[in-house]
Design a protein around this motif. Structure first.
Motif, PDB file in Angstrom:
ATOM      1  N   LEU A 383       0.806  -1.125  -0.130  1.00  0.00           N
ATOM      2  CA  LEU A 383       0.004  -0.230  -0.109  1.00  0.00           C
ATOM      3  C   LEU A 383       0.720   1.186   0.103  1.00  0.00           C
ATOM      4  O   LEU A 383       0.696   2.223  -0.784  1.00  0.00           O
ATOM      5  N   ALA A 384       1.979   1.420   0.692  1.00  0.00           N
ATOM      6  CA  ALA A 384       2.874   2.386   0.694  1.00  0.00           C
ATOM      7  C   ALA A 384       3.380   2.835  -0.576  1.00  0.00           C
ATOM      8  O   ALA A 384       3.270   3.938  -0.949  1.00  0.00           O
ATOM      9  N   ASP A 385       3.690   1.626  -1.378  1.00  0.00           N
ATOM     10  CA  ASP A 385       4.351   2.013  -2.838  1.00  0.00           C
ATOM     11  C   ASP A 385       3.480   2.407  -3.523  1.00  0.00           C
ATOM     12  O   ASP A 385       3.616   3.547  -4.144  1.00  0.00           O
ATOM     13  N   VAL A 386       2.012   2.243  -3.424  1.00  0.00           N
ATOM     14  CA  VAL A 386       0.968   2.641  -4.413  1.00  0.00           C
ATOM     15  C   VAL A 386       0.664   4.139  -4.018  1.00  0.00           C
ATOM     16  O   VAL A 386       0.464   4.996  -4.752  1.00  0.00           O
ATOM     17  N   ARG A 387       0.542   4.458  -2.698  1.00  0.00           N
ATOM     18  CA  ARG A 387       0.358   5.664  -2.451  1.00  0.00           C
ATOM     19  C   ARG A 387       1.472   6.706  -2.594  1.00  0.00           C
ATOM     20  O   ARG A 387       1.346   8.021  -3.034  1.00  0.00           O
ATOM     21  N   SER A 388       2.847   6.044  -2.855  1.00  0.00           N
ATOM     22  CA  SER A 388       3.854   7.103  -3.288  1.00  0.00           C
ATOM     23  C   SER A 388       3.972   7.445  -4.746  1.00  0.00           C
ATOM     24  O   SER A 388       4.345   8.479  -4.903  1.00  0.00           O
ATOM     25  N   ARG A 389       3.051   6.861  -5.424  1.00  0.00           N
ATOM     26  CA  ARG A 389       2.769   7.332  -6.852  1.00  0.00           C
ATOM     27  C   ARG A 389       1.645   8.382  -7.006  1.00  0.00           C
ATOM     28  O   ARG A 389       1.529   8.386  -8.193  1.00  0.00           O
ATOM     29  N   ALA A 390       1.266   8.644  -5.979  1.00  0.00           N
ATOM     30  CA  ALA A 390       0.255   9.870  -5.958  1.00  0.00           C
ATOM     31  C   ALA A 390       0.584  11.134  -6.683  1.00  0.00           C
ATOM     32  O   ALA A 390       1.760  11.355  -6.361  1.00  0.00           O
ATOM     33  N   THR A 391      -0.255  11.517  -7.383  1.00  0.00           N
ATOM     34  CA  THR A 391       0.029  12.952  -7.949  1.00  0.00           C
ATOM     35  C   THR A 391      -1.204  14.023  -7.530  1.00  0.00           C
ATOM     36  O   THR A 391      -2.255  13.745  -7.808  1.00  0.00           O
ATOM     37  N   GLN A 392      -0.875  15.056  -6.874  1.00  0.00           N
ATOM     38  CA  GLN A 392      -1.719  15.884  -6.249  1.00  0.00           C
ATOM     39  C   GLN A 392      -2.670  15.187  -5.534  1.00  0.00           C
ATOM     40  O   GLN A 392      -3.933  15.569  -5.385  1.00  0.00           O
ATOM     41  N   GLY A 393      -2.455  14.346  -4.712  1.00  0.00           N
ATOM     42  CA  GLY A 393      -3.124  13.422  -3.745  1.00  0.00           C
ATOM     43  C   GLY A 393      -4.227  12.613  -4.170  1.00  0.00           C
ATOM     44  O   GLY A 393      -4.896  12.102  -3.428  1.00  0.00           O
ATOM     45  N   GLN A 394      -3.863  12.289  -5.627  1.00  0.00           N
ATOM     46  CA  GLN A 394      -4.765  10.997  -6.395  1.00  0.00           C
ATOM     47  C   GLN A 394      -4.035  10.072  -6.865  1.00  0.00           C
ATOM     48  O   GLN A 394      -2.801  10.276  -7.416  1.00  0.00           O
ATOM     49  N   GLY A 428     -18.007   9.147 -18.079  1.00  0.00           N
ATOM     50  CA  GLY A 428     -18.021   8.338 -19.433  1.00  0.00           C
ATOM     51  C   GLY A 428     -17.685   7.114 -19.223  1.00  0.00           C
ATOM     52  O   GLY A 428     -17.595   6.244 -20.421  1.00  0.00           O
ATOM     53  N   GLY A 429     -17.499   6.478 -17.940  1.00  0.00           N
ATOM     54  CA  GLY A 429     -16.832   5.097 -18.070  1.00  0.00           C
ATOM     55  C   GLY A 429     -15.443   4.635 -17.846  1.00  0.00           C
ATOM     56  O   GLY A 429     -15.077   3.660 -17.366  1.00  0.00           O
ATOM     57  N   ALA A 430     -14.738   5.957 -17.946  1.00  0.00           N
ATOM     58  CA  ALA A 430     -13.342   5.734 -17.607  1.00  0.00           C
ATOM     59  C   ALA A 430     -12.794   5.531 -16.314  1.00  0.00           C
ATOM     60  O   ALA A 430     -13.772   6.249 -15.495  1.00  0.00           O
ATOM     61  N   LEU A 431     -11.686   4.986 -16.112  1.00  0.00           N
ATOM     62  CA  LEU A 431     -11.593   5.043 -14.693  1.00  0.00           C
ATOM     63  C   LEU A 431     -10.847   6.084 -14.006  1.00  0.00           C
ATOM     64  O   LEU A 431     -10.506   7.155 -14.827  1.00  0.00           O
ATOM     65  N   ALA A 432     -11.338   6.780 -12.997  1.00  0.00           N
ATOM     66  CA  ALA A 432     -11.057   8.044 -12.531  1.00  0.00           C
ATOM     67  C   ALA A 432      -9.920   7.950 -11.483  1.00  0.00           C
ATOM     68  O   ALA A 432      -9.606   7.000 -10.836  1.00  0.00           O
ATOM     69  N   PRO A 433      -8.983   9.151 -11.248  1.00  0.00           N
ATOM     70  CA  PRO A 433      -8.405   9.316 -10.187  1.00  0.00           C
ATOM     71  C   PRO A 433      -8.754   9.143  -8.885  1.00  0.00           C
ATOM     72  O   PRO A 433     -10.098   9.800  -8.762  1.00  0.00           O
TER      73      PRO A 433
END
Length: 469
Positions: A383-394, A428-433
């Motif tokens: 989880l920490a690695d995934v959160r480290s890729r956040a851009t502008q908190g998303q 529109g169905g696309a994945l959101a930040p």
């Protein structure tokens, strides 16, 4: 005088009622393979064994659904795919360090003077049988399953759920380390080996059956739904039908998940030895799987050679519940025996255990139940690695890869939490930040206690008898 002799002989043939030990609980089950064709009639026959009379007191059912459906990954132009040059290097055996990978789960590009004994750093060496050249029927290139992005997974599969095909889990993941207690001590990891792209995606223009999962590495899981069928029961021994017309399962028996009690018969049904019970089922739903219809009751261990009046008399005695005898109530205490069975999450895996009864006294079982204790394991591997890729908190959901998820979660199946669909998808169905605070709650495992499914058998090793057919 002859009448008196006949009367005395008849009196001499009277037998004492059978001992309570001659009555054992027993279940007879009928199995139907449903094909998902509404209107199709399936039939099964239950044959009562010759060792005794069977008395049915209740009836219930369960549905073991085949939920696997086809999932073809929709590869985008930005997806990571090994080039033909890199595959040829891996096929020739020039790999860095000889360990089949860089250990980080990320791909590396060929470069001169790379580390290791080969003098050239490449991608992890694939299994040769999967490294296939492009052809009219095979899409170009090979793919590392660990690098498949969430954006490449069809939206319906993200909503309903998907998993790694159980047939190929050992080829995709490393073997778990199992302790003597039966508990895995080391988390499984991706093997970081490449497979032909035809193993994850269907060729363009290929006509396929969406209900057939096929040999693809990933599978879509159909949602759980209510079971619907009509059934009729015929006692072949007497030729009597037990309904005037086929009955709907919900109206007659209740839900398959036990939401309503299964039906207790108004009058117990008696089936003599060697008699047969024919059951017909009419499909009413487009779902595949195995339907199990069970007659609950007990078996009266009287030989089939006994005259019918003797058997009827024994049945009358058996209708009364057996008592514990002249045992003082102070010496009778409530007690439960518990057996723990570790489940590995692999369909078809057989696990056996036994309950030894202690020597201080006999045990009388009056009911049986079960519960599933699911390990609360996170869906995301780091989880920490995934959160480290956040851009502008998303965090961009579409850029998450399969190696960001725990291997056990991918084997059990994962989906986007139905309560968070509006957050995970744009209009529109696309994945959101997604806000970084919610990234650990977006996906949920399909390994849930309310959806547990298993088959079981119980055998009394003291008498050598099975309690089911």
């Amino acid at each position: 005088m002859p009448v008196a002799r006949r009367a005395s002989r008849a009196a001499g043939t009277s037998r004492p009622p059978l001992a309570p030990g001659a009555i054992i609980p027993f279940d007879y089950a009928a199995r139907f393979e449903l094909r998902g064709e509404p209107g199709r009639v399936a039939e099964s026959v239950i044959t009562v064994s010759p060792e005794g009379v069977f008395v049915a007191v209740a009836i219930g059912y369960g549905f073991d659904e085949d939920r696997a459906r086809r999932l073809s990954v929709q590869r985008s132009e930005e997806s990571d795919t090994a080039s033909e040059f890199e595959v040829e290097i891996a096929r020739s055996g020039i790999a860095s360090g000889g360990n089949g990978g860089n250990g980080s789960g990320r791909s590396s590009s060929p470069s001169a003077g790379g580390g290791g004994g080969g003098g050239m750093a490449t991608l992890p060496a694939p299994r040769i049988r999967f490294a296939m050249r492009a052809s009219p029927t095979v899409t170009s290139g090979v793919v590392n399953p660990a690098l498949i992005k969430v954006a490449d997974i069809p939206r319906a599969s993200l909503i309903d759920g998907f998993r790694v095909n159980p047939r190929f889990q050992d080829e995709v993941f490393t073997d778990p380390q199992i302790a003597p207690s039966g508990v895995a001590t080391l988390e499984r990891e991706f093997r970081q080996e490449y497979v032909a792209e035809a193993r994850i995606s269907d060729a363009v223009g290929l006509q396929v059956d969406e209900d057939d999962p096929g040999p693809l590495l990933l599978q879509r899981l159909q949602r759980h739904g209510d079971v619907s069928f009509l059934f009729s029961i015929i006692d072949s021994g007497t030729g009597r039908e037990l309904q005037d017309q086929p009955t709907h399962n919900l109206a007659s028996l209740g839900k398959a998940d036990g939401g309503r009690p299964f039906r207790r018969l108004a009058q117990p049904l008696t089936f003599l030895p060697r008699s047969t019970v024919r059951i017909q089922v009419i499909e009413r739903m487009a779902r595949r799987g195995s339907l199990h219809l069970v007659l609950f009751g007990y078996k009266l261990l009287a030989t089939s050679s006994c005259p019918e009046p003797v058997i009827r008399a024994a049945l009358a005695a058996a209708a009364k519940p057996p008592r514990l005898g002249q045992i003082p109530s102070a010496r009778v205490i409530p007690f439960d025996y518990v057996v723990r069975v570790p489940l590995m999450g692999r369909a078809g895996n057989v696990v056996a255990s036994e309950i030894p009864v202690d020597a201080e006294g006999g045990f009388v079982a009056t009911s049986i139940g079960y519960g599933l204790d699911v390990d609360d394991r996170p869906v995301l591997r780091d989880l920490a690695d995934v959160r480290s890729r956040a851009t502008q908190g998303q965090v961009d959901l579409g850029r998450l890869r399969l190696d960001d998820f725990a291997a056990d979660a991918l084997c059990d199946g994962i989906r986007i939490d139905p309560a968070l669909l509006r957050i995970a998808f744009q209009p529109g169905g696309a994945l959101a930040p997604v806000p970084v605070e919610l990234i650990d709650r977006i996906f949920q495992s399909l390994n849930r206690p309310e959806h547990v499914s298993f088959r079981y058998t119980i055998a009394d090793t003291g008498t050598g008898r099975d309690l089911q057919n």
